[in-house]
Design a protein around this motif. Structure first.
Motif, PDB file in Angstrom:
ATOM      1  N   ALA A 113       0.833  -1.204   0.000  1.00  0.00           N
ATOM      2  CA  ALA A 113       0.000   0.000   0.000  1.00  0.00           C
ATOM      3  C   ALA A 113       0.873   1.263   0.000  1.00  0.00           C
ATOM      4  O   ALA A 113       0.569   2.250  -0.686  1.00  0.00           O
ATOM      5  CB  ALA A 113      -0.928  -0.003   1.217  1.00  0.00           C
ATOM      6  N   TYR A 114       1.956   1.218   0.757  1.00  0.00           N
ATOM      7  CA  TYR A 114       2.861   2.375   0.798  1.00  0.00           C
ATOM      8  C   TYR A 114       3.513   2.600  -0.562  1.00  0.00           C
ATOM      9  O   TYR A 114       3.655   3.744  -1.017  1.00  0.00           O
ATOM     10  CB  TYR A 114       3.925   2.166   1.871  1.00  0.00           C
ATOM     11  N   LEU A 115       3.918   1.531  -1.230  1.00  0.00           N
ATOM     12  CA  LEU A 115       4.541   1.666  -2.544  1.00  0.00           C
ATOM     13  C   LEU A 115       3.561   2.260  -3.556  1.00  0.00           C
ATOM     14  O   LEU A 115       3.948   3.060  -4.410  1.00  0.00           O
ATOM     15  CB  LEU A 115       5.055   0.310  -3.030  1.00  0.00           C
ATOM     16  N   ILE A 116       2.297   1.868  -3.464  1.00  0.00           N
ATOM     17  CA  ILE A 116       1.279   2.446  -4.340  1.00  0.00           C
ATOM     18  C   ILE A 116       1.141   3.941  -4.073  1.00  0.00           C
ATOM     19  O   ILE A 116       1.096   4.759  -5.001  1.00  0.00           O
ATOM     20  CB  ILE A 116      -0.075   1.730  -4.138  1.00  0.00           C
ATOM     21  N   TRP A 117       1.076   4.307  -2.799  1.00  0.00           N
ATOM     22  CA  TRP A 117       0.972   5.731  -2.430  1.00  0.00           C
ATOM     23  C   TRP A 117       2.192   6.497  -2.931  1.00  0.00           C
ATOM     24  O   TRP A 117       2.068   7.608  -3.469  1.00  0.00           O
ATOM     25  CB  TRP A 117       0.849   5.856  -0.911  1.00  0.00           C
ATOM     26  N   LEU A 118       3.387   5.885  -2.762  1.00  0.00           N
ATOM     27  CA  LEU A 118       4.614   6.542  -3.211  1.00  0.00           C
ATOM     28  C   LEU A 118       4.595   6.729  -4.725  1.00  0.00           C
ATOM     29  O   LEU A 118       5.018   7.771  -5.244  1.00  0.00           O
ATOM     30  CB  LEU A 118       5.826   5.710  -2.799  1.00  0.00           C
ATOM     31  N   GLY A 119       4.097   5.732  -5.449  1.00  0.00           N
ATOM     32  CA  GLY A 119       4.010   5.835  -6.895  1.00  0.00           C
ATOM     33  C   GLY A 119       3.101   6.968  -7.328  1.00  0.00           C
ATOM     34  O   GLY A 119       3.414   7.710  -8.278  1.00  0.00           O
ATOM     35  N   ILE A 120       1.980   7.127  -6.629  1.00  0.00           N
ATOM     36  CA  ILE A 120       1.053   8.218  -6.953  1.00  0.00           C
ATOM     37  C   ILE A 120       1.713   9.566  -6.703  1.00  0.00           C
ATOM     38  O   ILE A 120       1.580  10.508  -7.498  1.00  0.00           O
ATOM     39  CB  ILE A 120      -0.240   8.082  -6.123  1.00  0.00           C
TER      40      ILE A 120
END
Length: 204
Positions: free
Chosen positions: A81-88
């Motif tokens: 979930a953190y990686l997705i947020w970071l990607g955004i």
């Protein structure tokens, strides 16, 4: 670490190394200012700093796993979930802006360049958070954590050094390109992080 897991890790690390960040920006800037022969000290400092952060992250995760083996699965999903947020966030990041100051030009000592690279790697709390989210995706609790640390740290160090050395070597050409077309580059890297964040927890 099995070959398939290592290959996934290698692909993810290559994507991470090309994503815009403080150390990549330093390699670009110092490559313009001093040339690659001196910028290499900045790169070495950054790589060593990253190895320290990887060690702190991995052995901290190892301590959590020993306390609660099921915590690894939780860490993987939270990390995804953190990686997705970071990607955004990276997708929305504006193009890099190479600002060369007189102070930076004056600092030509190799030791100063080394320290700048190391401090950039270890002083950013987002780096520790990132590795805390990133590394659990590849940790196998059945294999020695020390062995996995050496494999992961060595792989990351070689890739990061190669990418930053390339950036320093072609900085005169790639810097202006990133300033003009960096938004699209950031979107590609951000999209890669989102894909990694979705895929890795599901593949375990």
């Amino acid at each position: 670490m099995v070959l398939q897991t290592w290959l996934l890790y290698l692909i993810a690390v290559i994507g991470l190394a090309f994503a815009p960040g403080p150390n990549g920006l330093l390699a670009l800037t110092h490559g313009v200012l001093y040339g690659r022969s001196k910028a290499i000290w900045t790169i070495i400092g950054g790589v060593i700093g990253f190895v320290v952060v990887i060690a702190l992250s991995m052995f901290g995760i190892g301590a959590i796993i020993q306390t609660s083996p099921s915590a690894l699965n939780i860490l993987k999903w939270v990390g995804g979930a953190y990686l997705i947020w970071l990607g955004i966030q990276l997708w929305r990041t504006p193009p890099v802006n190479l600002i060369i100051s007189e102070k930076a030009i004056a600092e030509k000592k190799r030791s100063a360049l080394f320290m700048q690279g190391a401090i950039a790697a270890v002083s950013n709390p987002k780096v520790l958070l990132f590795f805390g989210a990133f590394l659990p995706q590849f940790i196998d609790p059945q294999i020695s954590l020390l062995t996995q640390f050496f494999v992961m740290a060595l792989t990351f160090s070689v890739v990061e050094f190669a990418v930053e050395f390339m950036l320093a070597s072609v900085s005169v050409y790639i810097g202006p390109w990133l300033e003009k077309r960096g938004q699209r580059f950031n979107q590609v890297c951000g999209g890669l992080f989102v894909v990694i964040g979705i895929a890795l927890p599901l593949t375990q």
